[in-house]
Enzyme design. Structure first.
Site, PDB file in Angstrom:
ATOM      1  N   GLU A 113       0.803  -1.238   0.000  1.00  0.00           N
ATOM      2  CA  GLU A 113       0.000   0.000   0.000  1.00  0.00           C
ATOM      3  C   GLU A 113       0.835   1.286   0.000  1.00  0.00           C
ATOM      4  O   GLU A 113       0.725   2.102   0.915  1.00  0.00           O
ATOM      5  CB  GLU A 113      -0.965  -0.006   1.190  1.00  0.00           C
ATOM      6  CG  GLU A 113      -1.945  -1.163   1.143  1.00  0.00           C
ATOM      7  CD  GLU A 113      -2.840  -1.259   2.376  1.00  0.00           C
ATOM      8  OE1 GLU A 113      -2.800  -0.355   3.219  1.00  0.00           O
ATOM      9  OE2 GLU A 113      -3.561  -2.260   2.492  1.00  0.00           O
ATOM     10  N   GLU A 115      -6.460 -10.662  -0.789  1.00  0.00           N
ATOM     11  CA  GLU A 115      -7.297 -10.345   0.377  1.00  0.00           C
ATOM     12  C   GLU A 115      -8.772 -10.248  -0.026  1.00  0.00           C
ATOM     13  O   GLU A 115      -9.480  -9.302   0.362  1.00  0.00           O
ATOM     14  CB  GLU A 115      -6.848  -9.023   1.013  1.00  0.00           C
ATOM     15  CG  GLU A 115      -5.374  -8.977   1.366  1.00  0.00           C
ATOM     16  CD  GLU A 115      -4.946  -7.681   2.075  1.00  0.00           C
ATOM     17  OE1 GLU A 115      -5.809  -6.900   2.493  1.00  0.00           O
ATOM     18  OE2 GLU A 115      -3.720  -7.474   2.181  1.00  0.00           O
TER      19      GLU A 115
HETATM   20  O1  G3I Z   1      -4.842  -7.089  19.316  1.00  0.00           O
HETATM   21  C1  G3I Z   1      -5.607  -5.949  19.769  1.00  0.00           C
HETATM   22  C2  G3I Z   1      -6.381  -6.270  21.012  1.00  0.00           C
HETATM   23  O2  G3I Z   1      -5.475  -6.549  22.054  1.00  0.00           O
HETATM   24  C3  G3I Z   1      -7.276  -5.090  21.363  1.00  0.00           C
HETATM   25  O3  G3I Z   1      -8.083  -5.414  22.442  1.00  0.00           O
HETATM   26  C4  G3I Z   1      -8.157  -4.735  20.184  1.00  0.00           C
HETATM   27  C5  G3I Z   1      -8.998  -3.506  20.451  1.00  0.00           C
HETATM   28  O4  G3I Z   1      -9.268  -2.771  19.278  1.00  0.00           O
HETATM   29  O5  G3I Z   1      -7.346  -4.459  19.069  1.00  0.00           O
HETATM   30  C6  G3I Z   1      -6.547  -5.569  18.665  1.00  0.00           C
HETATM   31  O6  G3I Z   1      -5.797  -5.192  17.564  1.00  0.00           O
HETATM   32  C7  G3I Z   1      -6.517  -5.102  16.346  1.00  0.00           C
HETATM   33  C8  G3I Z   1      -5.856  -6.023  15.327  1.00  0.00           C
HETATM   34  O7  G3I Z   1      -6.446  -5.876  14.065  1.00  0.00           O
HETATM   35  C9  G3I Z   1      -5.951  -7.503  15.743  1.00  0.00           C
HETATM   36  O8  G3I Z   1      -7.288  -7.890  15.789  1.00  0.00           O
HETATM   37  C10 G3I Z   1      -6.434  -3.662  15.856  1.00  0.00           C
HETATM   38  O9  G3I Z   1      -7.185  -2.812  16.724  1.00  0.00           O
HETATM   39  C11 G3I Z   1      -6.999  -3.571  14.449  1.00  0.00           C
HETATM   40  O10 G3I Z   1      -6.775  -2.252  13.948  1.00  0.00           O
HETATM   41  C12 G3I Z   1      -6.301  -4.572  13.540  1.00  0.00           C
HETATM   42  O11 G3I Z   1      -6.916  -4.498  12.282  1.00  0.00           O
HETATM   43  C13 G3I Z   1      -6.223  -5.137  11.241  1.00  0.00           C
HETATM   44  C14 G3I Z   1      -5.948  -4.127  10.131  1.00  0.00           C
HETATM   45  O12 G3I Z   1      -5.300  -4.787   9.064  1.00  0.00           O
HETATM   46  C15 G3I Z   1      -5.057  -2.997  10.591  1.00  0.00           C
HETATM   47  O13 G3I Z   1      -4.907  -2.081   9.554  1.00  0.00           O
HETATM   48  C16 G3I Z   1      -7.094  -6.247  10.710  1.00  0.00           C
HETATM   49  O14 G3I Z   1      -7.246  -7.259  11.710  1.00  0.00           O
HETATM   50  C17 G3I Z   1      -6.454  -6.855   9.469  1.00  0.00           C
HETATM   51  O15 G3I Z   1      -7.342  -7.767   8.888  1.00  0.00           O
HETATM   52  C18 G3I Z   1      -6.173  -5.739   8.475  1.00  0.00           C
HETATM   53  O16 G3I Z   1      -5.572  -6.285   7.341  1.00  0.00           O
HETATM   54  C19 G3I Z   1      -5.254  -5.365   6.297  1.00  0.00           C
HETATM   55  C20 G3I Z   1      -4.048  -5.916   5.573  1.00  0.00           C
HETATM   56  O17 G3I Z   1      -3.010  -6.156   6.488  1.00  0.00           O
HETATM   57  C21 G3I Z   1      -3.598  -4.974   4.469  1.00  0.00           C
HETATM   58  N1  G3I Z   1      -4.683  -4.677   3.592  1.00  0.00           N
HETATM   59  C22 G3I Z   1      -5.919  -4.195   4.214  1.00  0.00           C
HETATM   60  C23 G3I Z   1      -6.369  -5.181   5.275  1.00  0.00           C
HETATM   61  C24 G3I Z   1      -7.689  -4.748   5.874  1.00  0.00           C
HETATM   62  O18 G3I Z   1      -7.547  -3.555   6.597  1.00  0.00           O
END
Ligand code: G3I
Length: 377
Positions: A169, A281
């Site tokens: 990205e 994805e």
């Molecule tokens: O692990 C913490 C947890 O401890 C906490 O309680 C919770 C509260 O919000 O957050 C948890 O972390 C989250 C993490 O995912 C694990 O679940 C983050 O807030 C959350 O922002 C994070 O989101 C991820 C996102 O990337 C971040 O940008 C998504 O799971 C993940 O699927 C997503 O994947 C991305 C690809 O890497 C790149 N392309 C886009 C795609 C979708 O956004």
């Protein structure tokens, strides 16, 4: 046409030998796992296409979830657990636990692994971003830290990763699109860092397929501007000898925008540069009643969601260089969509209780037909 009459065993062998030329090293011991005959992974096998999913390693403790991961998919991606924030939460102290667990699972189930992601502006460790912000990490030090991160992570997983998303990205969503000058890495280290990370990655694990990964780069935005920018950039990088092996189109679709009919031709033009391509994805979101049950509000969506998945899979199947089609998670309860797009969901292929949705049957049929006619990869 002779090639289509490969026996199942022959086809399996062809998959192992042909994909990227690296599959054998990425699956130590060639696992003997036998998926159900009507599973997505088994139905795709005659074409050589790997069907994948993002996985939450922690959920491998859940019976229904773990069964589907093993049965349905032949390549897995950790959704978050190879990102820098997770693997090096404290500077100099690595935690590979979750990612290692997924890699072991994959090896035991005859699956390959997509490594995701080495260079991204998001999900960086706090110690890194804070150090850059307060000036205690200089740009020279930042570059050294990125180099070390790539080398250490790729060395840890060396020989176990089929495709690495080396850079993720970097392009703007504007028209025309360009490498984002405000991107964390570009703003500190310049656009040339993109070539550097691929060179470092190739030196660290010469057999891994090195991908540039992004969203809206196969015409999903309706303008093709971002696709054009990535195409021009990758062409120039290849001409300069930068070791890029593939382009990953994330494939995040939304029924309100319709299916992007230019997706296949965009994949094909990247392939024409002698690159592998992959859908990395895939999901298709739509408006839903609520985040808990994720029932579509529009009847057309019940048709559009399977239709857009099918078209995207068909586009990948039609392009011989498209070597994997990965869903970004397979159950609506685990999807990132409701948390990121207000009012939307229903983006995956199983519902919130992991019951199969109508789309599964559509995809199974598509794969059965492809086994007779799609180019073998
Ligand atoms: O692990 C913490 C947890 O401890 C906490 O309680 C919770 C509260 O919000 O957050 C948890 O972390 C989250 C993490 O995912 C694990 O679940 C983050 O807030 C959350 O922002 C994070 O989101 C991820 C996102 O990337 C971040 O940008 C998504 O799971 C993940 O699927 C997503 O994947 C991305 C690809 O890497 C790149 N392309 C886009 C795609 C979708 O956004």
């Amino acid at each position: 046409m002779k090639v289509r009459r490969l026996t199942t065993v022959g086809a399996a062998l062809a998959v192992t030998v042909l994909i990227g030329g690296t599959a054998a090293s990425a699956v130590p011991n060639g696992a003997q796992f036998r998926p159900p005959a009507d599973s997505l992974r088994a139905l795709a096998q005659p074409t050589g296409l790997r069907i994948g999913t993002a996985v939450i390693p922690f959920d491998l403790d859940t019976d229904g979830y773990v069964q589907l991961v093993g049965d349905q998919f032949s390549v897995v991606t950790p959704g978050n657990e190879m990102k820098w924030q997770v693997v090096e939460p404290t500077q100099g102290s690595y935690d590979w636990t979750a990612a290692d667990r997924l890699v072991s699972f994959a090896q035991a189930h005859g699956q390959l692994v997509r490594g995701h992601t080495l260079t991204w502006h998001n999900q960086l460790p706090n110690w890194l971003t804070a150090g850059v912000a307060d000036g205690s990490i200089s740009n020279d030090q930042l570059k050294s830290l990125l180099h070390k991160h790539i080398v250490d992570e790729m060395t840890h997983f060396k020989g176990k990763i089929w495709q690495w998303d080396v850079a993720n990205e970097f392009f703007t969503d504007s028209n025309p699109s360009q490498i984002n000058p405000n991107d964390f890495w570009v703003s500190h280290l310049g656009a040339g860092i993109l070539g550097d990370v691929f060179r470092w990655a190739h030196a660290a694990d010469p057999k891994a397929l090195l991908f540039y990964n992004d969203y809206n780069i196969a015409g999903e935005d309706g303008t093709n501007a971002k696709s054009d920018a990535v195409y021009a950039w990758v062409k120039s990088q290849l001409a300069a000898g930068v070791p890029i092996n593939g382009i990953g189109d994330q494939g995040h679709l939304d029924t309100q925008y319709g299916y992007p009919y230019s997706l296949q031709s965009n994949l094909q033009r990247f392939a024409n540069l002698h690159l592998k391509v992959a859908i990395t994805e895939a999901d298709v979101r739509t408006f839903v009643t609520d985040a808990a049950s994720q029932v579509p509000t529009d009847h057309l969506a019940e048709f559009a969601q399977p239709y857009e998945f099918e078209q995207m899979l068909k586009a990948c199947l039609a392009v011989q260089a498209c070597i994997s089609f990965t869903f970004w998670g397979f159950g609506d309860a685990d999807s990132w969509v409701p948390g990121f797009f207000k009012g939307e969901g229903y983006a995956t292929i199983y519902d919130v209780n992991l019951n199969p949705k109508p789309v599964i049957q559509v995809l199974q049929q598509e794969l059965r037909l492809a086994a007779r006619a799609a180019p073998v990869r």
